[in-house]
Structure formats: C-alpha cells, structure tokens
Design a protein around this motif. Structure first.
Motif, PDB file in Angstrom:
ATOM      1  N   ASN A  50      37.107 -18.546  20.034  1.00 23.00           N
ATOM      2  CA  ASN A  50      37.543 -18.943  18.694  1.00 23.00           C
ATOM      3  C   ASN A  50      37.657 -17.781  17.711  1.00 23.00           C
ATOM      4  O   ASN A  50      37.548 -17.960  16.508  1.00 23.00           O
ATOM      5  CB  ASN A  50      36.635 -20.026  18.105  1.00 23.00           C
ATOM      6  CG  ASN A  50      36.718 -21.313  18.885  1.00 23.00           C
ATOM      7  OD1 ASN A  50      37.779 -21.652  19.421  1.00 23.00           O
ATOM      8  ND2 ASN A  50      35.625 -22.027  18.989  1.00 23.00           N
ATOM      9  N   THR A  52      40.141 -14.434  16.607  1.00 20.83           N
ATOM     10  CA  THR A  52      41.390 -13.694  16.704  1.00 20.83           C
ATOM     11  C   THR A  52      41.375 -12.661  15.593  1.00 20.83           C
ATOM     12  O   THR A  52      40.888 -12.932  14.493  1.00 20.83           O
ATOM     13  CB  THR A  52      42.603 -14.634  16.514  1.00 20.83           C
ATOM     14  OG1 THR A  52      42.525 -15.687  17.482  1.00 20.83           O
ATOM     15  CG2 THR A  52      43.911 -13.903  16.687  1.00 20.83           C
ATOM     16  N   HIS A  83      39.729 -13.822  12.289  1.00 22.75           N
ATOM     17  CA  HIS A  83      39.965 -15.249  12.062  1.00 22.75           C
ATOM     18  C   HIS A  83      38.887 -16.059  12.760  1.00 22.75           C
ATOM     19  O   HIS A  83      38.658 -15.909  13.956  1.00 22.75           O
ATOM     20  CB  HIS A  83      41.334 -15.662  12.600  1.00 22.75           C
ATOM     21  CG  HIS A  83      41.631 -17.106  12.356  1.00 22.75           C
ATOM     22  ND1 HIS A  83      41.332 -18.082  13.276  1.00 22.75           N
ATOM     23  CD2 HIS A  83      42.175 -17.729  11.293  1.00 22.75           C
ATOM     24  CE1 HIS A  83      41.701 -19.257  12.791  1.00 22.75           C
ATOM     25  NE2 HIS A  83      42.213 -19.068  11.592  1.00 22.75           N
ATOM     26  N   TYR A  84      38.234 -16.879  11.966  1.00 23.31           N
ATOM     27  CA  TYR A  84      37.226 -17.797  12.495  1.00 23.31           C
ATOM     28  C   TYR A  84      37.821 -19.192  12.502  1.00 23.31           C
ATOM     29  O   TYR A  84      38.213 -19.698  11.454  1.00 23.31           O
ATOM     30  CB  TYR A  84      35.973 -17.802  11.604  1.00 23.31           C
ATOM     31  CG  TYR A  84      35.218 -16.502  11.583  1.00 23.31           C
ATOM     32  CD1 TYR A  84      34.254 -16.222  12.534  1.00 23.31           C
ATOM     33  CD2 TYR A  84      35.470 -15.550  10.595  1.00 23.31           C
ATOM     34  CE1 TYR A  84      33.546 -15.038  12.508  1.00 23.31           C
ATOM     35  CE2 TYR A  84      34.775 -14.363  10.561  1.00 23.31           C
ATOM     36  CZ  TYR A  84      33.814 -14.114  11.520  1.00 23.31           C
ATOM     37  OH  TYR A  84      33.117 -12.939  11.496  1.00 23.31           O
ATOM     38  N   TYR A  85      37.920 -19.781  13.670  1.00 23.07           N
ATOM     39  CA  TYR A  85      38.418 -21.150  13.740  1.00 23.07           C
ATOM     40  C   TYR A  85      37.297 -22.094  13.343  1.00 23.07           C
ATOM     41  O   TYR A  85      36.181 -21.935  13.808  1.00 23.07           O
ATOM     42  CB  TYR A  85      38.890 -21.469  15.170  1.00 23.07           C
ATOM     43  CG  TYR A  85      39.409 -22.868  15.286  1.00 23.07           C
ATOM     44  CD1 TYR A  85      40.701 -23.158  14.896  1.00 23.07           C
ATOM     45  CD2 TYR A  85      38.595 -23.902  15.736  1.00 23.07           C
ATOM     46  CE1 TYR A  85      41.185 -24.449  14.981  1.00 23.07           C
ATOM     47  CE2 TYR A  85      39.067 -25.194  15.817  1.00 23.07           C
ATOM     48  CZ  TYR A  85      40.371 -25.456  15.439  1.00 23.07           C
ATOM     49  OH  TYR A  85      40.847 -26.733  15.499  1.00 23.07           O
ATOM     50  N   PRO A  86      37.491 -23.052  12.475  1.00 18.41           N
ATOM     51  CA  PRO A  86      38.707 -23.437  11.775  1.00 18.41           C
ATOM     52  C   PRO A  86      38.739 -22.958  10.320  1.00 18.41           C
ATOM     53  O   PRO A  86      39.553 -23.425   9.546  1.00 18.41           O
ATOM     54  CB  PRO A  86      38.642 -24.964  11.825  1.00 18.41           C
ATOM     55  CG  PRO A  86      37.184 -25.253  11.662  1.00 18.41           C
ATOM     56  CD  PRO A  86      36.473 -24.109  12.377  1.00 18.41           C
ATOM     57  N   THR A  87      37.887 -22.024   9.923  1.00 18.82           N
ATOM     58  CA  THR A  87      37.751 -21.701   8.497  1.00 18.82           C
ATOM     59  C   THR A  87      38.758 -20.708   7.946  1.00 18.82           C
ATOM     60  O   THR A  87      39.062 -20.734   6.770  1.00 18.82           O
ATOM     61  CB  THR A  87      36.333 -21.186   8.192  1.00 18.82           C
ATOM     62  OG1 THR A  87      36.074 -20.042   9.002  1.00 18.82           O
ATOM     63  CG2 THR A  87      35.288 -22.249   8.458  1.00 18.82           C
TER      64      THR A  87
END
Length: 122
Positions: A50, A52, A83-87
């Motif tokens: 999770n 990117t 990028h931290y999913y979902p924040t």
C-alpha cells in the motif's frame, strides 16, 4: 521531501516545450493544472504494501495562461512524496525514503532537465 541540487528550480520555459520534455521523461501533467500552475508527476512503484512514491515537479506562470497554452512557466524545487492508501500523498520532511528511491528520483529528474534544457529562457 524537497529534492535539491537538481538545477530544475527557477528555470523559465514555455509551456508547450516543457509539456513535451516532461512527457518524454514519462512525467504526467494530466488534469493537474489551473490557469496559473502546472504539476507533473512520476509514479514509482514500491515493494512495500500500500505504498507508492511520486516525484512531483511544480511550476507557475510568470506570463501568459496555462489554459491557452501560451504560458511561460517558472519551475519550483521538485518533491518526493509517499502515497499512503487510502489517505493520500505526504511530502513532509519527516517522511523516510529508501536511498534507492531517492537516487532513482534524482536520475529521473536529471533526465527531465536534459529534455527541457535546450528550451530554457535566460
């Protein structure tokens, strides 16, 4: 995280050759613009779950209009974000990045700069 010493920041360049040069280096502008600003992103995958990474190059119009395609863009210091999913994406200085990702980002930015360097305004 700001990626300094790239030689990208403060360059002035017409929008159309900048778009072409950044696209050639696989940076995407897509819908990330308004009448005065542009943003180019490059997505870097990660083996971490999770996560990117994104390299972001931003600029703003010192004259002309981005929408009309006649802008002269002043580039800002590139950023490396996680990028931290979902924040969402964090560009903070407290973020930690693998050294290989930082090196890759620097190499990709040097490539982009080589593409647009012939079109830089003095």
């Amino acid at each position: 995280m700001k990626i300094t010493d790239t030689g990208i920041e403060d360059n002035l360049i017409d929008l159309k050759p900048l778009d072409h040069a950044m696209e050639k280096a696989n940076f995407v502008r897509a819908g990330q613009w308004d009448y005065e600003r542009v943003t180019y992103d490059y997505k870097i995958g990660s083996p971490e779950k999770n996560i990117t990474y994104y390299i972001r190059v931003q600029g703003y119009a010192v004259e002309g209009d981005v929408d009309k395609g006649d802008a002269v863009i002043k580039l800002l210091t590139p950023l490396l974000g996680k990028h931290y999913y979902p924040t969402g994406i964090e560009y903070g200085e407290k973020e930690e990045f693998p050294p290989t990702t930082v090196e890759r980002a620097s190499t990709l930015l040097k490539n982009a700069k080589q593409n647009f360097e012939p079109f830089v305004k003095n």
